[in-house]
Design an enzyme around this catalytic site. Structure first.
Site, mmCIF file in Angstrom:
data_model
loop_
_atom_site.group_PDB
_atom_site.id
_atom_site.type_symbol
_atom_site.label_atom_id
_atom_site.label_comp_id
_atom_site.label_asym_id
_atom_site.label_seq_id
_atom_site.Cartn_x
_atom_site.Cartn_y
_atom_site.Cartn_z
ATOM 1 N N ASN A 64 0.855 -1.181 0.000
ATOM 2 C CA ASN A 64 0.000 0.000 0.000
ATOM 3 C C ASN A 64 0.896 1.239 0.000
ATOM 4 O O ASN A 64 1.503 1.565 1.010
ATOM 5 C CB ASN A 64 -0.899 -0.037 1.257
ATOM 6 C CG ASN A 64 -1.717 1.227 1.423
ATOM 7 O OD1 ASN A 64 -1.841 2.029 0.496
ATOM 8 N ND2 ASN A 64 -2.276 1.422 2.615
ATOM 9 N N TRP A 65 0.965 1.901 -1.150
ATOM 10 C CA TRP A 65 1.883 3.040 -1.272
ATOM 11 C C TRP A 65 1.339 4.304 -0.616
ATOM 12 O O TRP A 65 2.044 5.300 -0.518
ATOM 13 C CB TRP A 65 2.185 3.321 -2.747
ATOM 14 C CG TRP A 65 2.925 2.227 -3.459
ATOM 15 C CD1 TRP A 65 3.355 1.037 -2.930
ATOM 16 C CD2 TRP A 65 3.347 2.220 -4.824
ATOM 17 N NE1 TRP A 65 4.005 0.292 -3.879
ATOM 18 C CE2 TRP A 65 4.018 1.001 -5.073
ATOM 19 C CE3 TRP A 65 3.229 3.125 -5.874
ATOM 20 C CZ2 TRP A 65 4.555 0.669 -6.312
ATOM 21 C CZ3 TRP A 65 3.760 2.793 -7.120
ATOM 22 C CH2 TRP A 65 4.417 1.584 -7.323
ATOM 23 N N LYS A 66 0.048 4.290 -0.257
ATOM 24 C CA LYS A 66 -0.605 5.464 0.340
ATOM 25 C C LYS A 66 -0.446 6.682 -0.589
ATOM 26 O O LYS A 66 -0.377 6.511 -1.797
ATOM 27 C CB LYS A 66 -0.059 5.727 1.746
ATOM 28 C CG LYS A 66 -0.047 4.461 2.602
ATOM 29 C CD LYS A 66 0.147 4.710 4.052
ATOM 30 C CE LYS A 66 0.280 3.389 4.785
ATOM 31 N NZ LYS A 66 0.190 3.522 6.225
ATOM 32 N N HIS A 104 -9.440 0.870 5.615
ATOM 33 C CA HIS A 104 -8.121 1.141 6.197
ATOM 34 C C HIS A 104 -8.293 2.131 7.353
ATOM 35 O O HIS A 104 -9.093 3.063 7.275
ATOM 36 C CB HIS A 104 -7.186 1.714 5.124
ATOM 37 C CG HIS A 104 -5.755 1.728 5.564
ATOM 38 N ND1 HIS A 104 -5.266 2.676 6.442
ATOM 39 C CD2 HIS A 104 -4.717 0.901 5.294
ATOM 40 C CE1 HIS A 104 -3.982 2.430 6.673
ATOM 41 N NE2 HIS A 104 -3.632 1.350 5.992
ATOM 42 N N GLU A 111 -6.598 4.567 8.313
ATOM 43 C CA GLU A 111 -6.388 5.988 7.994
ATOM 44 C C GLU A 111 -7.660 6.593 7.414
ATOM 45 O O GLU A 111 -7.965 7.760 7.650
ATOM 46 C CB GLU A 111 -5.193 6.139 7.033
ATOM 47 C CG GLU A 111 -3.884 5.908 7.774
ATOM 48 C CD GLU A 111 -2.729 5.457 6.908
ATOM 49 O OE1 GLU A 111 -2.832 5.510 5.668
ATOM 50 O OE2 GLU A 111 -1.703 5.034 7.486
ATOM 51 N N GLU A 162 -5.126 -5.197 10.929
ATOM 52 C CA GLU A 162 -4.115 -4.147 11.060
ATOM 53 C C GLU A 162 -4.336 -3.388 12.370
ATOM 54 O O GLU A 162 -5.140 -2.441 12.410
ATOM 55 C CB GLU A 162 -4.227 -3.170 9.898
ATOM 56 C CG GLU A 162 -3.992 -3.786 8.541
ATOM 57 C CD GLU A 162 -3.423 -2.763 7.574
ATOM 58 O OE1 GLU A 162 -2.363 -3.020 7.020
ATOM 59 O OE2 GLU A 162 -4.030 -1.695 7.408
ATOM 60 N N GLY A 188 2.687 2.152 10.720
ATOM 61 C CA GLY A 188 3.617 3.257 10.522
ATOM 62 C C GLY A 188 4.368 3.667 11.773
ATOM 63 O O GLY A 188 4.996 4.719 11.814
ATOM 64 N N SER A 238 3.624 -2.314 10.320
ATOM 65 C CA SER A 238 5.085 -2.316 10.412
ATOM 66 C C SER A 238 5.705 -3.665 10.067
ATOM 67 O O SER A 238 6.655 -4.109 10.720
ATOM 68 C CB SER A 238 5.535 -1.838 11.805
ATOM 69 O OG SER A 238 5.122 -0.498 12.015
ATOM 70 N N GLY A 243 2.775 -1.194 4.320
ATOM 71 C CA GLY A 243 2.804 0.229 3.980
ATOM 72 C C GLY A 243 4.225 0.685 3.693
ATOM 73 O O GLY A 243 4.753 0.481 2.600
ATOM 74 N N GLY A 244 4.883 1.253 4.692
ATOM 75 C CA GLY A 244 6.200 1.884 4.523
ATOM 76 C C GLY A 244 7.209 1.027 3.765
ATOM 77 O O GLY A 244 7.883 1.515 2.846
HETATM 78 C C1 PEP Z 1 -0.703 0.034 6.143
HETATM 79 O O1 PEP Z 1 -0.781 1.204 5.855
HETATM 80 O O2 PEP Z 1 -1.604 -0.749 5.779
HETATM 81 C C2 PEP Z 1 0.447 -0.428 6.902
HETATM 82 C C3 PEP Z 1 0.415 -1.627 7.421
HETATM 83 O O3 PEP Z 1 1.489 0.453 7.034
HETATM 84 P P1 PEP Z 1 2.949 0.142 7.669
HETATM 85 O O4 PEP Z 1 3.427 -1.134 7.058
HETATM 86 O O5 PEP Z 1 3.786 1.312 7.286
HETATM 87 O O6 PEP Z 1 2.769 0.009 9.144
#
Ligand code: PEP
Length: 255
Positions: free
Chosen positions: A12-14, A95, A97, A167, A173, A212, A233-234
């Site tokens: 997920n590049w956001k 999600h 966010e 999640e 993040g 993470s 994500g990251g």
């Molecule tokens: C996400 O945004 O779905 C996520 C899991 O982010 P991260 O891996 O950066 O925690």
């Protein structure tokens, strides 16, 4: 009853990337073979990314979708029909966010889920508790409320063509990951919840972990019996890290 689950990794590049950055990231991923992977660039880059993925098994995922319908006077929205038109295979809904910053409710998440399935796109429905909810001992209550909203609106059969992502909000993040055992406990709980409606659907449902996930913790998470891959994500923005996570998923399949 056979378990047909094989690991899936979705990046997920956001709201990150650019034409130039995306091109070099996609180029680095093209070497991936024999593992199920999808990437979710920002909506505006989907069509270009699809062209860059021609000849690759990597699938395209969308980060968002309109809830209202498939076309109409909804300025700024992008419908599931449009996502399907540019080759999107998965759509992320719920999600944290979007729940947190855009006020998306369980009911809205269910509507988006329905819009995606109307167009043959597999929803990836995210559930997860905040730190305060975990500390208050409400993990199961929160994730079951979030998932039941989808089951009640869409019916249990809808989960036969969907993915669930657990999640925990406090792990997204932040660099904090749930221990594999803690994550496994919630994944098992979610599978049992689905199994109370339909055992076969539960057994075949992919439940991804997100929060993470990095190159160095992926293998221990994927070793858990109810963790079927990751929503990343990251680390999905760094080619070497994302490749390492995908390779860990592949190794868990043969291991
Ligand atoms: C996400 O945004 O779905 C996520 C899991 O982010 P991260 O891996 O950066 O925690």
């Amino acid at each position: 009853m056979t378990n047909q689950r094989s690991p899936l990794v979705i990046g997920n590049w956001k709201m990150q990337g650019s034409l130039a950055l995306n091109a070099s990231l996609v180029h680095a991923l093209l070497a991936l073979k024999n593992v199920s992977v999808a990437i979710a660039p920002p909506l505006v880059y989907l069509a270009t990314t699809r062209q860059q993925l021609v000849g690759s098994a990597i699938k395209l995922a969308a980060q968002n979708v309109a809830a209202e319908g498939q076309q109409g006077a909804y300025t700024g929205e992008v419908s599931a029909r449009m996502l399907a038109d540019v080759g999107v295979h998965y759509g992320i809904v719920g999600h944290s966010e979007r729940r947190q910053y855009y006020g998306e409710t369980d009911a809205l998440v269910a509507k988006k889920f329905i819009r995606l399935q109307e167009q043959g796109i597999q929803p990836v429905v995210c559930v997860g508790e905040s730190l305060a909810e975990r500390e208050a001992g409400q993990v199961e209550q929160v994730v079951s409320r979030q998932l039941l909203a989808v089951i009640e609106q869409c019916g249990i059969q809808a989960l036969a063509n969907a993915v669930v992502a657990y999640e925990p909000v406090w792990a997204i993040g932040t660099g904090k990951t749930a221990t594999p055992e803690d994550a496994q406990a919630v994944h098992r709980f979610l599978r049992q919840l689905v199994g109370s409606y339909d055992k076969n659907i539960a057994e075949n449902l992919s439940i991804l972990y997100g929060g993470s996930v990095k190159a160095d913790n992926a293998a221990s998470l994927f070793a858990m019996p109810d963790i079927d891959g990751a929503l990343v994500g990251g680390a999905s923005l760094v080619a070497t890290d994302f490749l390492a996570i995908c390779h860990a998923a592949k190794a868990s399949l043969v291991g």
